[in-house]
Every structure is written in structure tokens, then in C-alpha cells.
Scaffold this motif. Structure first.
Motif, mmCIF file in Angstrom:
data_model
loop_
_atom_site.group_PDB
_atom_site.id
_atom_site.type_symbol
_atom_site.label_atom_id
_atom_site.label_comp_id
_atom_site.label_asym_id
_atom_site.label_seq_id
_atom_site.Cartn_x
_atom_site.Cartn_y
_atom_site.Cartn_z
ATOM 1 N N ASP A 1 -6.698 -4.637 1.992
ATOM 2 C CA ASP A 1 -7.688 -3.896 1.216
ATOM 3 C C ASP A 1 -7.230 -3.713 -0.226
ATOM 4 O O ASP A 1 -8.017 -3.835 -1.161
ATOM 5 C CB ASP A 1 -7.949 -2.538 1.878
ATOM 6 C CG ASP A 1 -9.155 -1.843 1.291
ATOM 7 O OD1 ASP A 1 -10.228 -2.475 1.214
ATOM 8 O OD2 ASP A 1 -9.035 -0.665 0.899
ATOM 9 N N LYS A 2 -5.940 -3.455 -0.402
ATOM 10 C CA LYS A 2 -5.404 -3.218 -1.752
ATOM 11 C C LYS A 2 -5.305 -4.515 -2.566
ATOM 12 O O LYS A 2 -5.351 -4.480 -3.793
ATOM 13 C CB LYS A 2 -4.023 -2.566 -1.648
ATOM 14 C CG LYS A 2 -3.436 -2.182 -2.994
ATOM 15 C CD LYS A 2 -2.297 -1.227 -2.840
ATOM 16 C CE LYS A 2 -1.864 -0.710 -4.203
ATOM 17 N NZ LYS A 2 -1.003 0.467 -4.077
ATOM 18 N N ASN A 3 -5.158 -5.638 -1.887
ATOM 19 C CA ASN A 3 -4.920 -6.921 -2.574
ATOM 20 C C ASN A 3 -6.039 -7.925 -2.311
ATOM 21 O O ASN A 3 -5.787 -9.110 -2.110
ATOM 22 C CB ASN A 3 -3.589 -7.506 -2.107
ATOM 23 C CG ASN A 3 -2.404 -6.649 -2.484
ATOM 24 O OD1 ASN A 3 -1.851 -6.765 -3.566
ATOM 25 N ND2 ASN A 3 -2.002 -5.759 -1.581
ATOM 26 N N ARG A 4 -7.267 -7.469 -2.305
ATOM 27 C CA ARG A 4 -8.406 -8.327 -1.944
ATOM 28 C C ARG A 4 -8.440 -9.640 -2.716
ATOM 29 O O ARG A 4 -8.796 -10.676 -2.175
ATOM 30 C CB ARG A 4 -9.726 -7.584 -2.157
ATOM 31 C CG ARG A 4 -9.930 -6.487 -1.147
ATOM 32 C CD ARG A 4 -11.332 -6.467 -0.604
ATOM 33 N NE ARG A 4 -11.404 -5.562 0.536
ATOM 34 C CZ ARG A 4 -11.299 -5.946 1.792
ATOM 35 N NH1 ARG A 4 -11.118 -7.216 2.065
ATOM 36 N NH2 ARG A 4 -11.371 -5.083 2.769
ATOM 37 N N PRO B 1 0.836 -1.207 0.000
ATOM 38 C CA PRO B 1 0.000 0.000 0.000
ATOM 39 C C PRO B 1 0.867 1.251 0.000
ATOM 40 O O PRO B 1 2.012 1.223 0.439
ATOM 41 C CB PRO B 1 -0.791 -0.124 1.313
ATOM 42 C CG PRO B 1 0.058 -0.981 2.187
ATOM 43 C CD PRO B 1 0.793 -1.916 1.278
ATOM 44 N N THR B 2 0.318 2.328 -0.490
ATOM 45 C CA THR B 2 1.024 3.608 -0.500
ATOM 46 C C THR B 2 0.847 4.288 0.859
ATOM 47 O O THR B 2 0.029 3.860 1.683
ATOM 48 C CB THR B 2 0.437 4.532 -1.582
ATOM 49 O OG1 THR B 2 -0.933 4.806 -1.243
ATOM 50 C CG2 THR B 2 0.520 3.902 -2.966
ATOM 51 N N TYR B 3 1.594 5.356 1.044
ATOM 52 C CA TYR B 3 1.453 6.161 2.264
ATOM 53 C C TYR B 3 -0.009 6.584 2.430
ATOM 54 O O TYR B 3 -0.584 6.466 3.514
ATOM 55 C CB TYR B 3 2.366 7.390 2.191
ATOM 56 C CG TYR B 3 2.099 8.382 3.302
ATOM 57 C CD1 TYR B 3 2.743 8.264 4.527
ATOM 58 C CD2 TYR B 3 1.180 9.419 3.127
ATOM 59 C CE1 TYR B 3 2.479 9.151 5.557
ATOM 60 C CE2 TYR B 3 0.908 10.308 4.153
ATOM 61 C CZ TYR B 3 1.559 10.172 5.361
ATOM 62 O OH TYR B 3 1.288 11.039 6.384
ATOM 63 N N ASP B 4 -0.609 7.089 1.353
ATOM 64 C CA ASP B 4 -1.998 7.575 1.427
ATOM 65 C C ASP B 4 -2.982 6.464 1.772
ATOM 66 O O ASP B 4 -3.976 6.705 2.473
ATOM 67 C CB ASP B 4 -2.402 8.248 0.112
ATOM 68 C CG ASP B 4 -1.719 9.599 -0.084
ATOM 69 O OD1 ASP B 4 -1.297 10.205 0.923
ATOM 70 O OD2 ASP B 4 -1.603 10.039 -1.243
ATOM 71 N N GLU B 5 -2.728 5.259 1.290
ATOM 72 C CA GLU B 5 -3.629 4.134 1.590
ATOM 73 C C GLU B 5 -3.521 3.712 3.053
ATOM 74 O O GLU B 5 -4.527 3.402 3.693
ATOM 75 C CB GLU B 5 -3.330 2.961 0.646
ATOM 76 C CG GLU B 5 -3.783 3.255 -0.773
ATOM 77 C CD GLU B 5 -3.193 2.334 -1.820
ATOM 78 O OE1 GLU B 5 -3.793 2.219 -2.907
ATOM 79 O OE2 GLU B 5 -2.128 1.719 -1.572
ATOM 80 N N VAL B 6 -2.310 3.708 3.593
ATOM 81 C CA VAL B 6 -2.143 3.387 5.013
ATOM 82 C C VAL B 6 -2.752 4.512 5.855
ATOM 83 O O VAL B 6 -3.413 4.261 6.865
ATOM 84 C CB VAL B 6 -0.657 3.158 5.380
ATOM 85 C CG1 VAL B 6 -0.504 2.838 6.864
ATOM 86 C CG2 VAL B 6 -0.057 2.029 4.533
ATOM 87 N N LYS B 7 -2.573 5.741 5.409
ATOM 88 C CA LYS B 7 -3.124 6.881 6.147
ATOM 89 C C LYS B 7 -4.653 6.837 6.157
ATOM 90 O O LYS B 7 -5.274 7.155 7.175
ATOM 91 C CB LYS B 7 -2.635 8.195 5.547
ATOM 92 C CG LYS B 7 -3.035 9.403 6.380
ATOM 93 C CD LYS B 7 -2.358 10.669 5.916
ATOM 94 C CE LYS B 7 -2.718 11.818 6.854
ATOM 95 N NZ LYS B 7 -2.026 13.060 6.479
ATOM 96 N N ALA B 8 -5.255 6.451 5.050
ATOM 97 C CA ALA B 8 -6.721 6.349 4.994
ATOM 98 C C ALA B 8 -7.208 5.318 6.009
ATOM 99 O O ALA B 8 -8.218 5.526 6.694
ATOM 100 C CB ALA B 8 -7.167 5.974 3.579
ATOM 101 N N GLU B 9 -6.468 4.208 6.127
ATOM 102 C CA GLU B 9 -6.813 3.167 7.113
ATOM 103 C C GLU B 9 -6.661 3.711 8.525
ATOM 104 O O GLU B 9 -7.517 3.499 9.384
ATOM 105 C CB GLU B 9 -5.916 1.948 6.908
ATOM 106 C CG GLU B 9 -6.334 0.726 7.675
ATOM 107 C CD GLU B 9 -7.679 0.176 7.262
ATOM 108 O OE1 GLU B 9 -8.437 -0.241 8.168
ATOM 109 O OE2 GLU B 9 -7.996 0.166 6.058
ATOM 110 N N ALA B 10 -5.587 4.448 8.768
ATOM 111 C CA ALA B 10 -5.345 5.009 10.097
ATOM 112 C C ALA B 10 -6.404 6.046 10.458
ATOM 113 O O ALA B 10 -6.923 6.055 11.583
ATOM 114 C CB ALA B 10 -3.956 5.626 10.144
#
Length: 197
Positions: free
Chosen positions: A156-159, A38-47
């Protein structure tokens, strides 16, 4: 059927069956499906989704996302940066528990990594001011939370490609970290860690 074609057809059929059987017998296993980080933004969205929210069963379906140390008060940005740095550290350490359970990176090595990371972060002063108990808790909470944030963004990214073995391996990893585990069968508690056991 043309008598000249018949023997050729039989020979072709036999060779095809032998060839197919040979392929089946010596065929390499299906490739291990690679996951896209996941990208920084994808981890941040989860956080962001879980920040300041008590999530029951956050860790391996049992422990809630409750922080007892000041780690819980650091920004989402700090949590995400740590999660990504930890994932890179584990990858560099060749951990892949879905393939090999013995590749687990011990708690002591994780804690040494986390301590160095927080000491070099802009939260170094706050981190250094903590009494021993909260210092130890901060390390453990950041290790577990960072791993969970990364895992959930990765999942989430690799469902389509995350399999049950990887999910089970992640839960096992989190259980080991929750027990400060270095040696299989020798779990430790917070009081053990404070007493230096």
C-alpha cells in the motif's frame, strides 16, 4: 551547407552514434527499486482493517484468514509488533526472494525466531500453556499472518514501485511457510510437525 562544417558534423554524428551504442551495450541494468518500509501505524491500520474479519483468499489468493490457535486472540498491537520484528529478522537474514528464490529462510529458522519472540513477549504464559499442536499452529499462524500484514502495508505504501516479481515472491514465500517447508520438494503437514518429522 558550409563545406568546412560538413566533415565536423559527420564526425560528431558518428562519435555520438558510437558513444550511444557503447552506452547501450554496457549500460548497467536499471536499479532495483527500493521500497520504503511501512511504519508501525501503517501496519496497525492494515491489521485493524482485517481484525475479527474472515478474509477469504488472504494468503496467496487461496487460504482464508482463519486462526485455529490462540494467536488469533492476541491484540492487534501484539500482531503488529510481531509482524515488524519478523520483517526485520528476514531482512537481517538477507531474504529477497524476488532477486534470488534460494534466499528463502527455512521454516525451522522462522519457527525458532517466532518461538523466542513469543516466549519473551507479554503473551509468554499463554503461549507456554498451549498443547503441542496449538503451539505449532500458533507459530505458523503468526509467521504467515505477520508476513501478510507487513506485505499488505508495504504494498500500500509503495504502490508505484511494487512490481509483479515481488508480489509473486511474496506468494511463493507464503506457500512455503504454509507447508512448513525447509527443503524444496519436501512439504510437511501439521501432523508431520506434531510427530516430529
Amino acid at each position: 551547407m558550409n563545406p568546412k562544417i560538413y566533415p565536423v558534423a559527420i564526425a560528431f554524428f558518428v562519435l555520438s552514434v558510437i558513444g550511444f551504442a557503447g552506452c547501450a551495450e554496457f549500460h548497467a541494468p536499471l536499479p532495483y527499486k527500493l521500497l520504503v518500509d511501512p511504519t508501525y501505524d501503517e501496519v496497525k491500520a492494515e491489521a485493524n482493517k482485517h481484525e475479527r474479519v474472515m478474509v477469504d483468499g488472504w494468503y496467496f489468493g487461496e487460504l482464508p484468514r482463519i486462526f485455529k490457535s490462540p494467536y488469533g486472540q492476541v491484540s492487534v498491537d501484539d500482531k503488529v509488533k510481531f509482524a515488524i520484528a519478523q520483517a526485520e529478522f528476514l531482512k537481517a537474514s538477507k531474504q529477497d526472494m524476488a532477486k534470488n528464490i534460494e534466499s528463502y529462510v527455512t521454516y525451522s529458522k522462522r519457527a525458532a525466531f517466532a518461538e523466542k519472540w513469543w516466549q519473551e513477549s507479554d503473551k509468554a504464559k499463554l503461549f507456554a500453556e498451549q498443547p503441542e499442536k496449538f503451539h505449532i499452529l500458533w507459530l505458523q499462524e503468526s509467521l504467515m499472518d505477520g508476513s501478510e500484514l507487513w506485505w499488505r502495508a508495504l504494498e500500500d505504501k509503495n504502490r508505484a514501485t511494487v512490481d509483479a516479481m515481488r508480489a509473486l515472491a511474496h506468494d511463493e514465500e507464503q506457500k512455503r511457510v504454509s507447508k512448513f517447508l525447509d527443503v524444496e520438494g519436501q512439504p510437511r503437514s501439521l501432523s508431520d510437525m506434531v510427530d516430529g518429522k
